[in-house]
Design a protein around this motif. Sequence first.
Motif, PDB file in Angstrom:
ATOM      1  N   SER A 376       0.848  -1.198   0.000  1.00  0.00           N
ATOM      2  CA  SER A 376       0.000   0.000   0.000  1.00  0.00           C
ATOM      3  C   SER A 376       0.877   1.240   0.000  1.00  0.00           C
ATOM      4  O   SER A 376       1.939   1.267   0.610  1.00  0.00           O
ATOM      5  CB  SER A 376      -0.898   0.021   1.241  1.00  0.00           C
ATOM      6  N   SER A 409      -4.792   9.905  -1.739  1.00  0.00           N
ATOM      7  CA  SER A 409      -4.884   8.778  -2.663  1.00  0.00           C
ATOM      8  C   SER A 409      -4.392   7.524  -1.962  1.00  0.00           C
ATOM      9  O   SER A 409      -3.531   7.580  -1.080  1.00  0.00           O
ATOM     10  CB  SER A 409      -4.058   9.029  -3.931  1.00  0.00           C
ATOM     11  N   THR A 411      -2.979   3.764  -3.076  1.00  0.00           N
ATOM     12  CA  THR A 411      -2.552   2.842  -4.123  1.00  0.00           C
ATOM     13  C   THR A 411      -2.320   1.473  -3.511  1.00  0.00           C
ATOM     14  O   THR A 411      -1.594   1.355  -2.523  1.00  0.00           O
ATOM     15  CB  THR A 411      -1.264   3.329  -4.804  1.00  0.00           C
ATOM     16  N   VAL A 451      -3.063  -3.521  -9.846  1.00  0.00           N
ATOM     17  CA  VAL A 451      -2.869  -2.178  -9.306  1.00  0.00           C
ATOM     18  C   VAL A 451      -4.229  -1.493  -9.197  1.00  0.00           C
ATOM     19  O   VAL A 451      -5.008  -1.478 -10.157  1.00  0.00           O
ATOM     20  CB  VAL A 451      -1.939  -1.342 -10.211  1.00  0.00           C
ATOM     21  N   ILE A 453      -5.812   2.168  -7.812  1.00  0.00           N
ATOM     22  CA  ILE A 453      -5.561   3.515  -7.304  1.00  0.00           C
ATOM     23  C   ILE A 453      -6.903   4.190  -7.052  1.00  0.00           C
ATOM     24  O   ILE A 453      -7.755   4.262  -7.940  1.00  0.00           O
ATOM     25  CB  ILE A 453      -4.739   4.354  -8.304  1.00  0.00           C
ATOM     26  N   ASN A 502      -9.320   7.721 -10.207  1.00  0.00           N
ATOM     27  CA  ASN A 502      -9.186   6.286  -9.966  1.00  0.00           C
ATOM     28  C   ASN A 502      -8.592   5.593 -11.191  1.00  0.00           C
ATOM     29  O   ASN A 502      -8.815   6.012 -12.330  1.00  0.00           O
ATOM     30  CB  ASN A 502     -10.541   5.652  -9.651  1.00  0.00           C
ATOM     31  N   PRO A 548       4.023   6.665  -7.661  1.00  0.00           N
ATOM     32  CA  PRO A 548       2.558   6.834  -7.734  1.00  0.00           C
ATOM     33  C   PRO A 548       2.139   7.592  -8.985  1.00  0.00           C
ATOM     34  O   PRO A 548       2.775   8.557  -9.399  1.00  0.00           O
ATOM     35  CB  PRO A 548       2.233   7.623  -6.466  1.00  0.00           C
ATOM     36  N   VAL A 604      -2.264  10.592 -10.816  1.00  0.00           N
ATOM     37  CA  VAL A 604      -3.043  10.733  -9.583  1.00  0.00           C
ATOM     38  C   VAL A 604      -3.113  12.190  -9.157  1.00  0.00           C
ATOM     39  O   VAL A 604      -4.183  12.748  -8.926  1.00  0.00           O
ATOM     40  CB  VAL A 604      -2.446   9.867  -8.457  1.00  0.00           C
TER      41      VAL A 604
END
Length: 809
Positions: A376, A409, A411, A451, A453, A502, A548, A604
Amino acid sequence: MVTTMLTVSAPTIARAQDAAVDTGEIIVNARRESESLQDVPVSVQVVTGSNLQKLAITNVEEVSKLAPGLTLVSNGSSTAITLRGVTWQPGSGTPATPIYFNDAPFDPGNTITSLFDVGQIEVLRGPQGTTRGAPSISGAVTITTRRPDLEELGGYVQGLYGSGDHRDLQAAINVPIIKNVLAVRLATNIEDSDGTRVFSVNSSVKPKFKDRSYRATVLFNPTDTVSIVGMYQRRRTQSLVYSQVAGTGSPGLAALNIPANFNGPALSVKDQASVQDLPSEINQHVDLLTINATWEVFGHKLSYNYGNQMNTSPDSHNAVDPLNILPGFEAFASPGYIGKPKFRTHEIRISSMPDPDRPFEYDIGWFSKRSSGVQSFDSPTYLPGAFGSPISAVPGNITVPNDRYVLNSATRIQIGQVFDSFYGNIRLHPDDKTELSGGFAIIRDRIPVDVDIKTFAAFNAFTDPRLPSRALCPFAAPGAIASPVYTSGVVCEVGIPDGFRNATQANNDKYTAAIYNFSLSRKINDELLVYATTGSSFRTGLPALNNPGLPDDFVTPSPEKAKSYEVGVKATFGRAFRINASAFQLDYKNQLTAFEGINYFNTVSGRVAQTSLAFYRNIDARVRGFEVEIGARPIENLNLGANISYSKIKSRGGQVPCNDGVLPTEGDPIHFCSSAKGQVLNALAPFQATVNGSYDLPITDAIGGYFRFNVNYQGKNPNFGNFRQTDGSFREAKSYALVDLFAGLAGSGGAWDLGFYAKNVFNQKVELSRIATFNSVYPSFAAASGYDVVRSTRPRELGVTLRYAFGSR
């Protein structure tokens, strides 16, 4: 390398080594059996536990002082391993240089930390994978802990205290439970220090390294043909680390009322300083379990090796504002694990035992690695308005961000590896002096990656000089409203809904490849061996972690393929002189190459960021180099050694990520430049060398004195990976040498030892790497930072060591 031509005790490899204690031979396990170093047609360097103790080495990073060309950096997610010019870092894929711990290849980022109660370290150079399960082309490093002694009670305790509040205590005790059948060995390492000794000018919190490691090893030999060794190690490590910077500090920006040096004073590399408000905190809670079992039956040896890595590390807190753009407040990203990651290896191997009536030996085996886990990355993005009104915000005026203008955010990367290798080898002996060997391996590799996000609601504040009043905010942008937070002047804001950025990505790449290794060696006489080898390798790339919002197309690189060619000679002139030399070439297709500090558009945050250490892309390359190892004893009690390594990586041409002076956009997320054929790609100096020696001075029958030295030389680097300029160009890294000195008194037979040491005697503070970093933390403060992030050699350390040993040690 080995600093002595005398006996090298390595009880951790096999009983056969005990027979070598009185002969002066160096016994290695490079080909999975005990052999004399001078008889193995492989480039191998040996570092014994005795070498580590004599040079006061407590961490793996210093092993490179004895094995030039090998560089180990132990720093959590920034861990790096370089051998024969090729660098591996977490996120690049299967390790280019596997680290074996008691014959189990664990995750290097969780393995190469402190060194204690080590029997022997072997640096194997050249292709691996047909004799060991994990494929590699540049080599491997094997670390073997000390095995229990079945006959004699014994142990030791040793302590060290040095500059930087460096304290290290190591101890071990060996207890035979049933003589010649069952024994237990307990060992521990307790270490504290100021870590890298990079302090912050803006914080009173000191850097720190704290390690607590405990190990228990059981040896069970129920019969002469069965041996089982089990080892369990628990390690708890905490590090507080600052990013070192160098530069003039910010020049400020008068138009926005930003004063000069708001983020810190002018600093040089020699200041060895940071400007962060708080350090990064890296915690590692890692347990390792290894089981090594052998059974000699029907003229064969059946071996089983098992490794289990148990990672229960809590979340780390990585500071993301090394330039102190937000004075008085430190921003953190929090990488961690969801659940408990799994990492297990199995190897089953059957080998023929030597038979004088059979002109060949063979072995076949199966190696398996299964790993999985969910990582994470929680990372906030600070939008305009987070630290004050866009009209009047000045760095440092507000040190607590307004959550309304913070885009959070999450991830989540579910990543695993299902790896199997089926291998076989055969060695032919046409006559007593010639050996022809060959091996093949079939690799099956699957890397499932998911993945996910998620972004959360926030607001983005802005001003528009065309607006006469706040009531007209909706006319400036769709959905805009007047800011309820900043009511002075015309400040508007636009809402960012939950999930606006997202993203998901799913990969289940599957690969199958065949690799080979062939070797021809000839003993010209008892003192001279010549050999030639060739081999291949295949290595998969893993997703670029800790980047990220990296665009999907750049997350996972293509697999790497390589071929190796090597010739070598090993010569011994009595017991007084030894020289081993080799020359090699590695040809890479899609070499996995690190590109740190590359500007990219973060999907992001919606703005430009820079790639981390774990961003890799592919390029065709060729490595050429040579290695020379020399050991000599010109007179009694004087031992000298030298190691030389040269490895230069050159591009075969292609396109690589670069910074070309124009910032990326959402439509053009990463810029590429041409890599001219012949461009040097080395991240570290191509030429490296060490010279070391020791002189023992008998004083009485019970006491003797000693003097030791080690000189580590790093040559110039043209330089690809480091010293990156803001325009994407590179500048040369200067050459330097570090000198370590040791002196002390020792009791007869090594029962006790009192020593003094000085590492980096001349206090060389040399810049090793530099990344031109820009303000990506809070662009609203648009002033230039005036700093680059750098890394330099550690400062001088003066210290004292004391050791007492008894029995079997």
